[in-house]
Write a protein that holds these residues in place. Structure first.
Motif, mmCIF file in Angstrom:
data_model
loop_
_atom_site.group_PDB
_atom_site.id
_atom_site.type_symbol
_atom_site.label_atom_id
_atom_site.label_comp_id
_atom_site.label_asym_id
_atom_site.label_seq_id
_atom_site.Cartn_x
_atom_site.Cartn_y
_atom_site.Cartn_z
ATOM 1 N N PHE A 196 -3.174 -2.865 12.289
ATOM 2 C CA PHE A 196 -2.944 -2.319 10.782
ATOM 3 C C PHE A 196 -3.752 -1.174 10.516
ATOM 4 C CE2 PHE A 196 -2.930 -3.021 6.115
ATOM 5 C CZ PHE A 196 -2.067 -1.531 5.964
ATOM 6 N N GLY A 197 -5.402 -1.799 10.394
ATOM 7 C CA GLY A 197 -6.533 -0.791 9.962
ATOM 8 C C GLY A 197 -6.429 0.061 10.863
ATOM 9 N N ARG A 198 -6.091 0.358 12.328
ATOM 10 C CA ARG A 198 -6.513 0.847 13.178
ATOM 11 C C ARG A 198 -5.226 2.032 12.458
ATOM 12 N NH1 ARG A 198 -6.839 -1.845 17.940
ATOM 13 N NH2 ARG A 198 -8.508 -1.912 17.608
ATOM 14 N N TRP A 199 -3.960 1.880 12.732
ATOM 15 C CA TRP A 199 -2.618 2.916 12.411
ATOM 16 C C TRP A 199 -3.459 3.417 10.528
ATOM 17 C CZ3 TRP A 199 -0.111 4.950 15.523
ATOM 18 C CH2 TRP A 199 0.776 4.663 16.544
ATOM 19 N N GLN A 200 -4.214 2.542 9.968
ATOM 20 C CA GLN A 200 -3.996 3.352 8.281
ATOM 21 C C GLN A 200 -5.086 4.193 9.333
ATOM 22 O OE1 GLN A 200 -5.588 0.073 6.321
ATOM 23 N NE2 GLN A 200 -4.296 0.811 4.781
ATOM 24 N N ASN A 201 -6.016 4.277 9.879
ATOM 25 C CA ASN A 201 -6.951 5.311 9.997
ATOM 26 C C ASN A 201 -6.451 6.628 11.250
ATOM 27 O OD1 ASN A 201 -9.058 3.270 8.531
ATOM 28 N ND2 ASN A 201 -9.640 2.817 10.679
ATOM 29 N N LEU A 202 -5.865 6.460 11.565
ATOM 30 C CA LEU A 202 -4.897 7.277 12.563
ATOM 31 C C LEU A 202 -4.309 8.067 11.929
ATOM 32 C CD1 LEU A 202 -4.587 8.684 15.418
ATOM 33 C CD2 LEU A 202 -2.461 6.829 15.310
ATOM 34 N N LEU A 203 -3.475 7.539 10.627
ATOM 35 C CA LEU A 203 -2.163 7.823 10.086
ATOM 36 C C LEU A 203 -3.483 9.087 8.634
ATOM 37 C CD1 LEU A 203 0.245 8.523 8.933
ATOM 38 C CD2 LEU A 203 -0.129 6.328 7.532
ATOM 39 N N GLU A 204 -4.537 8.750 8.381
ATOM 40 C CA GLU A 204 -5.106 9.211 7.621
ATOM 41 C C GLU A 204 -6.035 10.161 7.961
ATOM 42 O OE1 GLU A 204 -8.271 8.364 3.687
ATOM 43 O OE2 GLU A 204 -7.771 6.411 4.722
ATOM 44 N N GLN A 247 0.307 -2.580 1.014
ATOM 45 C CA GLN A 247 1.608 -3.364 0.590
ATOM 46 C C GLN A 247 2.619 -2.607 1.082
ATOM 47 O OE1 GLN A 247 -0.776 -2.021 -1.514
ATOM 48 N NE2 GLN A 247 -0.980 -2.126 -3.590
ATOM 49 N N ARG A 248 2.694 -1.813 1.912
ATOM 50 C CA ARG A 248 2.666 -0.689 2.298
ATOM 51 C C ARG A 248 3.239 -1.620 4.063
ATOM 52 N NH1 ARG A 248 4.898 4.785 2.041
ATOM 53 N NH2 ARG A 248 7.042 3.723 2.244
ATOM 54 N N ARG A 249 2.272 -2.239 4.772
ATOM 55 C CA ARG A 249 2.356 -2.882 6.253
ATOM 56 C C ARG A 249 3.405 -2.853 6.744
ATOM 57 N NH1 ARG A 249 -1.370 -6.764 8.555
ATOM 58 N NH2 ARG A 249 -3.099 -7.087 6.383
ATOM 59 N N SER A 250 4.866 -3.311 5.851
ATOM 60 C CA SER A 250 5.893 -4.077 6.225
ATOM 61 C C SER A 250 6.442 -2.808 6.959
ATOM 62 C CB SER A 250 6.768 -4.972 5.224
ATOM 63 O OG SER A 250 6.996 -4.471 3.882
ATOM 64 N N PHE A 251 6.714 -2.023 6.053
ATOM 65 C CA PHE A 251 7.466 -0.109 6.309
ATOM 66 C C PHE A 251 6.479 0.022 7.493
ATOM 67 C CE2 PHE A 251 5.852 4.197 5.757
ATOM 68 C CZ PHE A 251 7.548 4.853 5.953
ATOM 69 N N LEU A 252 5.007 0.414 7.576
ATOM 70 C CA LEU A 252 4.523 0.667 8.810
ATOM 71 C C LEU A 252 4.953 -0.268 10.238
ATOM 72 C CD1 LEU A 252 2.696 2.346 10.069
ATOM 73 C CD2 LEU A 252 0.728 0.946 9.531
ATOM 74 N N GLN A 253 5.088 -1.615 9.623
ATOM 75 C CA GLN A 253 5.132 -2.769 11.198
ATOM 76 C C GLN A 253 6.947 -1.999 11.220
ATOM 77 O OE1 GLN A 253 3.968 -6.711 11.322
ATOM 78 N NE2 GLN A 253 6.356 -6.780 10.472
ATOM 79 N N THR A 254 7.946 -2.047 10.032
ATOM 80 C CA THR A 254 8.891 -1.217 11.147
ATOM 81 C C THR A 254 9.041 -0.569 12.100
ATOM 82 O OG1 THR A 254 10.155 -3.074 9.272
ATOM 83 C CG2 THR A 254 11.332 -1.438 9.844
ATOM 84 N N SER A 255 8.782 0.542 10.990
ATOM 85 C CA SER A 255 8.678 1.851 11.566
ATOM 86 C C SER A 255 8.182 2.170 13.219
ATOM 87 C CB SER A 255 7.705 3.175 10.481
ATOM 88 O OG SER A 255 8.129 3.131 9.337
ATOM 89 N N LEU A 256 7.254 1.072 13.389
ATOM 90 C CA LEU A 256 6.206 1.269 14.389
ATOM 91 C C LEU A 256 7.085 0.462 15.373
ATOM 92 C CD1 LEU A 256 2.831 0.937 13.440
ATOM 93 C CD2 LEU A 256 3.227 2.620 15.183
ATOM 94 N N GLY A 257 7.327 -0.844 15.016
ATOM 95 C CA GLY A 257 7.808 -1.413 16.127
ATOM 96 C C GLY A 257 9.326 -0.995 16.274
ATOM 97 N N LEU A 261 6.607 10.168 15.071
ATOM 98 C CA LEU A 261 6.451 8.985 14.444
ATOM 99 C C LEU A 261 5.720 10.022 13.184
ATOM 100 C CD1 LEU A 261 5.083 6.863 14.279
ATOM 101 C CD2 LEU A 261 3.246 6.721 15.018
ATOM 102 N N VAL A 262 5.212 11.193 12.871
ATOM 103 C CA VAL A 262 5.085 11.293 11.833
ATOM 104 C C VAL A 262 6.226 11.671 10.648
ATOM 105 C CG1 VAL A 262 3.810 13.417 9.908
ATOM 106 C CG2 VAL A 262 2.583 12.491 12.198
ATOM 107 N N ASP A 263 7.305 12.015 11.527
ATOM 108 C CA ASP A 263 8.258 12.629 11.186
ATOM 109 C C ASP A 263 8.946 10.899 10.195
ATOM 110 O OD1 ASP A 263 8.746 15.220 11.320
ATOM 111 O OD2 ASP A 263 9.720 14.493 12.934
ATOM 112 N N ARG A 264 9.001 9.553 10.910
ATOM 113 C CA ARG A 264 9.373 8.851 10.269
ATOM 114 C C ARG A 264 8.654 8.115 9.182
ATOM 115 N NH1 ARG A 264 12.506 5.857 14.325
ATOM 116 N NH2 ARG A 264 13.373 7.333 16.036
ATOM 117 N N LEU A 265 7.198 8.415 9.766
ATOM 118 C CA LEU A 265 6.315 7.807 8.445
ATOM 119 C C LEU A 265 6.192 8.352 7.148
ATOM 120 C CD1 LEU A 265 3.354 6.253 10.520
ATOM 121 C CD2 LEU A 265 5.533 5.199 9.517
ATOM 122 N N THR A 266 7.268 9.730 6.702
ATOM 123 C CA THR A 266 6.121 11.238 5.718
ATOM 124 C C THR A 266 7.290 11.220 5.348
ATOM 125 O OG1 THR A 266 6.105 12.440 6.974
ATOM 126 C CG2 THR A 266 4.011 10.797 6.935
#
Length: 295
Positions: free
Chosen positions: A20-28, A38-48, A79-84
Motif C-alpha cells: 500500500f505504501g509503495r503504490w501510495q508513493n508512486l501515485l503521489e 481510508q481509501r486502501r480498499s478502493f486502491l486494492q479493488t482497482s489494482l486487483g 491505471l491512472v484512468d481507473r484511480l482518478t
C-alpha cells in the motif's frame, strides 16, 4: 499468511502495508495525489481487478510491470484512468455557479467586441463542469455576438473522451437549471442526451497532469474553476497549484475553488472574496507595486 477477499465475482489479494505504501508513493510521485489510508480498499479493488485483466498474480509483479519501459507507461496511463475518475455533475455547486454567473454577466457588459471570454475548468472529469460554464457564458454573450472559449483539462484520457463526445444519461438533466434545458441539450438516442452543437464548439478538452501546470499554455483566463480537485493533494502542493493558477488569471479574473480546500491561502496578486458560500479570489488589476496590470 496470505489473505484474499471477494469483490463481486472476483477474488482480489489483500494489499498489505508495504505494498500500500509503495503504490501510495508512486501515485503521489507521478500525479501529486495523496491517497489516504481510508481509501486502501478502493486502491486494492482497482489494482486487483486490473491485475486480473492483465494476468499479474501479485501487486509486486504488477508494480514491476508498470515501471517497465514503454509498455509500462501505457499500463500506467490505463491505471491512472481507473484511480482518478471522480464523481461530477452539471452545476454541482449552485452557490459557486451563481458567483460565476454574476461575474460573467458583468464582464459581458464591459467586454470589447473583439475580446473573448476565456474560462478554464481544472480537473474537468467527464465535462459537466466545463459545459456548465459554457451554458452561463452562452446566456450572456451570444445574444450580443460576443465570444467565449471554455477549456477543460484532466489527467484521465477516458473521461476526456466522454467530455468531447458530450453525451450523457437523461438523469444528468436533474441538476441543470430550467432556463438552460431547451437551448443546451438535444436528444442523441435511446436514453441519451447530447450537448448542443453551439456549446460543444466553444469547448475544448486536453490532457494535463496538474503537476505540470507550469507547462500548460493557458494564460489570461477570466474564470478558472478548480473545485473538488485540491482535496486530493497535500497542503504544500495545493499552495503550489494555486500559485500557478493565480499567475494564469487575467486582471479582474476570478479563481473559484471548493469550500474548505484552502482556507488560509494568500497571494499578492489575489484578493479573496468575502463569502460564507463561496471560496474564490479576484485577481487585482494592479500588481503588488501599484502599477496597472496589462490586460
Amino acid at each position: 499468511m496470505s489473505h484474499q477477499y471477494r469483490s463481486g465475482l472476483t477474488t482480489v489479494p489483500e494489499l498489505d502495508d508495504v505494498q500500500f505504501g509503495r503504490w501510495q508513493n508512486l501515485l503521489e510521485e507521478r500525479t501529486g495525489m495523496c491517497l489516504p489510508s481510508q481509501r486502501r480498499s478502493f486502491l486494492q479493488t482497482s489494482l486487483g481487478l486490473r491485475m486480473q485483466e492483465v494476468g499479474c498474480q501479485s501487486y509486486q509483479e504488477y508494480y514491476d510491470r508498470v515501471l517497465n519501459g514503454p509498455t509500462g507507461a501505457i499500463e500506467w496511463s490505463t491505471l491512472v484512468d481507473r484511480l482518478t475518475v471522480q464523481e461530477t455533475r452539471f452545476f454541482r455547486d449552485p452557490d459557486a455557479y451563481a458567483f460565476v454567473d454574476q461575474y460573467i454577466q458583468q464582464k459581458a457588459a464591459e467586454m470589447d467586441a473583439d475580446e473573448t471570454l476565456e474560462c478554464w475548468s481544472v480537473g474537468c472529469s467527464s465535462g459537466e463542469e466545463a459545459y456548465s460554464l459554457s451554458m452561463v457564458a452562452d446566456r450572456y454573450l451570444t445574444p450580443f455576438n460576443k465570444r467565449y472559449a471554455i477549456t477543460g483539462t484532466d489527467i484521465s484520457t477516458i473521461v476526456l473522451r466522454k467530455a468531447r463526445a458530450g453525451r450523457y444519461q437523461p438523469r444528468a438533466l436533474d441538476w441543470v437549471p430550467q432556463e438552460y434545458l431547451a437551448r443546451s441539450f438535444k436528444t442523441s438516442g435511446i436514453n441519451e442526451i447530447e450537448i448542443s452543437d453551439h456549446l460543444r464548439k466553444r469547448c475544448c478538452f486536453s490532457q494535463v497532469n496538474i503537476l505540470n501546470l507550469s507547462a500548460c499554455p493557458l494564460n489570461s483566463q477570466h474564470v478558472i474553476y478548480c473545485q473538488n480537485v485540491l482535496i486530493y493533494f497535500r497542503r504544500w502542493r495545493r499552495r503550489e497549484i494555486l500559485n500557478v493558477l493565480a499567475e494564469r488569471l487575467a486582471p479582474g479574473g476570478i479563481l473559484v475553488i471548493g469550500l474548505g480546500e484552502m482556507v488560509d491561502f494568500q497571494h499578492p496578486l489575489l484578493e479573496p472574496v468575502r463569502s460564507s458560500q463561496v471560496s474564490a479570489f479576484v485577481r487585482k488589476k494592479t500588481n503588488p507595486t501599484g502599477e496597472t496590470t496589462r490586460r
